[in-house]
Design an enzyme around this catalytic site. Sequence first.
Site, PDB file in Angstrom:
ATOM      1  CD  GLU A 263      -2.905  -1.570   2.195  1.00  0.00           C
ATOM      2  OE1 GLU A 263      -3.648  -2.297   2.339  1.00  0.00           O
ATOM      3  OE2 GLU A 263      -2.916  -0.583   3.270  1.00  0.00           O
TER       4      GLU A 263
ATOM      5  CB  CYS B  97       3.185   7.524   3.109  1.00  0.00           C
ATOM      6  SG  CYS B  97       3.673   6.346   4.269  1.00  0.00           S
TER       7      CYS B  97
ATOM      8  CB  CYS C  78       7.648  -5.666   8.341  1.00  0.00           C
ATOM      9  SG  CYS C  78       9.286  -4.721   8.911  1.00  0.00           S
TER      10      CYS C  78
ATOM     11  CB  CYS D  64       7.165  -2.845  15.724  1.00  0.00           C
ATOM     12  SG  CYS D  64       8.907  -2.250  15.244  1.00  0.00           S
TER      13      CYS D  64
ATOM     14  CB  CYS E 267       3.822  -1.974  13.616  1.00  0.00           C
ATOM     15  SG  CYS E 267       3.923  -1.695  11.709  1.00  0.00           S
TER      16      CYS E 267
ATOM     17  N   GLY F 100       7.230  -1.897   5.694  1.00  0.00           N
ATOM     18  CA  GLY F 100       8.556  -2.555   5.553  1.00  0.00           C
ATOM     19  C   GLY F 100       9.561  -1.545   6.234  1.00  0.00           C
ATOM     20  CD  GLU F 101      14.082  -0.476   8.982  1.00  0.00           C
ATOM     21  OE1 GLU F 101      12.999  -0.180   9.474  1.00  0.00           O
ATOM     22  OE2 GLU F 101      14.741   0.229   8.525  1.00  0.00           O
TER      23      GLU F 101
ATOM     24  CB  SER G 209      10.826   6.571   8.567  1.00  0.00           C
ATOM     25  OG  SER G 209      10.487   5.894   9.999  1.00  0.00           O
TER      26      SER G 209
ATOM     27  CG  HIS H 160       8.046   4.433  18.948  1.00  0.00           C
ATOM     28  ND1 HIS H 160       7.116   5.344  18.957  1.00  0.00           N
ATOM     29  CD2 HIS H 160       7.996   3.615  17.663  1.00  0.00           C
ATOM     30  CE1 HIS H 160       6.901   5.234  17.382  1.00  0.00           C
ATOM     31  NE2 HIS H 160       7.365   4.440  16.916  1.00  0.00           N
TER      32      HIS H 160
ATOM     33  CG  ASN I 223      -3.266   5.755  13.562  1.00  0.00           C
ATOM     34  OD1 ASN I 223      -4.021   6.443  13.511  1.00  0.00           O
ATOM     35  ND2 ASN I 223      -2.013   6.146  13.170  1.00  0.00           N
TER      36      ASN I 223
ATOM     37  CB  CYS J  34       1.903   6.161  10.503  1.00  0.00           C
ATOM     38  SG  CYS J  34       1.184   7.091  12.158  1.00  0.00           S
TER      39      CYS J  34
HETATM   40  N1  SAH Z   1      10.040   0.432   9.383  1.00  0.00           N
HETATM   41  C1  SAH Z   1      10.216   1.929   9.334  1.00  0.00           C
HETATM   42  C2  SAH Z   1       9.260   2.709   8.371  1.00  0.00           C
HETATM   43  C3  SAH Z   1       7.711   2.348   8.468  1.00  0.00           C
HETATM   44  S1  SAH Z   1       6.698   2.585   9.956  1.00  0.00           S
HETATM   45  C4  SAH Z   1      10.102   2.401  10.723  1.00  0.00           C
HETATM   46  O1  SAH Z   1       9.903   1.873  11.677  1.00  0.00           O
HETATM   47  O2  SAH Z   1      10.463   3.556  10.630  1.00  0.00           O
HETATM   48  C5  SAH Z   1       6.389   4.461   9.653  1.00  0.00           C
HETATM   49  C6  SAH Z   1       6.311   4.858  11.430  1.00  0.00           C
HETATM   50  O3  SAH Z   1       4.740   4.478  11.725  1.00  0.00           O
HETATM   51  C7  SAH Z   1       7.055   4.566  12.345  1.00  0.00           C
HETATM   52  O4  SAH Z   1       7.464   5.547  12.918  1.00  0.00           O
HETATM   53  C8  SAH Z   1       6.421   3.581  13.210  1.00  0.00           C
HETATM   54  O5  SAH Z   1       6.901   3.440  14.509  1.00  0.00           O
HETATM   55  C9  SAH Z   1       5.109   4.104  13.261  1.00  0.00           C
HETATM   56  N2  SAH Z   1       3.834   3.171  13.476  1.00  0.00           N
HETATM   57  C10 SAH Z   1       3.723   1.834  13.325  1.00  0.00           C
HETATM   58  N3  SAH Z   1       2.630   1.446  13.712  1.00  0.00           N
HETATM   59  C11 SAH Z   1       2.050   2.441  14.097  1.00  0.00           C
HETATM   60  C12 SAH Z   1       0.655   2.471  14.856  1.00  0.00           C
HETATM   61  N4  SAH Z   1      -0.089   1.837  15.103  1.00  0.00           N
HETATM   62  N5  SAH Z   1       0.355   4.075  15.144  1.00  0.00           N
HETATM   63  C13 SAH Z   1       1.177   4.961  14.920  1.00  0.00           C
HETATM   64  N6  SAH Z   1       2.285   4.863  14.468  1.00  0.00           N
HETATM   65  C14 SAH Z   1       2.872   3.752  14.075  1.00  0.00           C
END
Ligand code: SAH
Length: 341
Positions: A84, A97, A104, A108, A111, A155-156, A187, A212, A286, A329
């Site tokens: 997406e 974005c 991934c 986390c 996520c 993804g990372e 990111s 975080h 979220n 996000c």
């Molecule tokens: N893997 C990379 C990029 C993708 S995530 C990274 O970790 O940075 C993009 C951002 O969304 C990151 O800062 C991640 O920590 C945040 N994120 C992931 N899940 C989320 C959620 N449920 N609510 C808010 N932010 C979230």
Amino acid sequence: MTKEQLQQFFVSQGDKSFRGTQVYEWLWGKGAHSFEDMTNISKDTRQMLNDNFVINHIRVDQMQRSSDGTIKNAVKLHDDLTVESVLIPTKTRTTACVSSQVGCSLDCKFCATAKLKRMRNLNPDEIYDQVVAIDNESRLYFDKPLSNIVFMGMGEPLMNYNNVLKAIEMITSPEGLGMSPKRITVSTSGVPKMIKKMADEEVKFKLAVSLHSAIDEVRTSIMPFNATFPLKDLRESLEYWYAMTGSRITYEYVVWKGINDSKNDVDALVRFCKYVPCKVNLIEYNPIGDDHFMQAPEETTNLYVRELERNHITCTVRRSRGKDIDAACGQLANKSKEVTV
Ligand code: SAH
């Protein structure tokens, strides 16, 4: 194929290398989806291309628009997998974005993408194509080209480093979209070795780190790979990044109830922010259907803002966008069968 590979191919066929440049421009400058479209190339050559090559452009399978203007694309890849990408409009900019992997490999806990198995890395052209598709949507719906790109989709990015870098080269090259790298943010959840490698290569885009928590125990409990790449290593790599690039880092930070909402957590973040010039984005959580994580009340976010500002650390509070279409996000895990593998 790269432009050079295309040029070599045509030379090996007894044609001119210029033919390779033409095909490359059709593919990446004009987004041609078929060899038939390449009208300044002879019919025979087009037939030969058709017999020997396929064009694996992505296809926007489904587009959803949020009440706040955000657009989410479900993007089908040539092997039928889905990722997406999102277009986020504001008064002053339109931001894409984009995703860098299908699923991934990191875990986390907060996520949605982490719940999907990592299927594969995206190719440079699949990343580039997401940007082109969003640029077209931005022109169509908002009457202006795309202004910024963030690698904050699925993804990372640093686990698909080479392809992400190649995509950025195409995005910034005059033959591609000619965008300034200063408008691109990668990111990462923080892979120290890769941050150092990027610094060595003196990349010109911006870096955001999903922090975080600035306390190892807490961070490991929500981002388990922190056990392998602890904050000390992350800090060292960020100091190196700043020394090499002079580019300020953005920390992304969500404040959760009962997880990182104490004064101790705030103080640790303030201390961490003093190592390297940075700013903090406090982003809204979220929910992904896990009761363990709940956005802390506004007073707690305000406590973070107050303490950061008192210590002269720039900080912004980011409201979530595209919530009604799951484009916010961390939520880029399509609920359809294709991706919940
Ligand atoms: N893997 C990379 C990029 C993708 S995530 C990274 O970790 O940075 C993009 C951002 O969304 C990151 O800062 C991640 O920590 C945040 N994120 C992931 N899940 C989320 C959620 N449920 N609510 C808010 N932010 C979230």
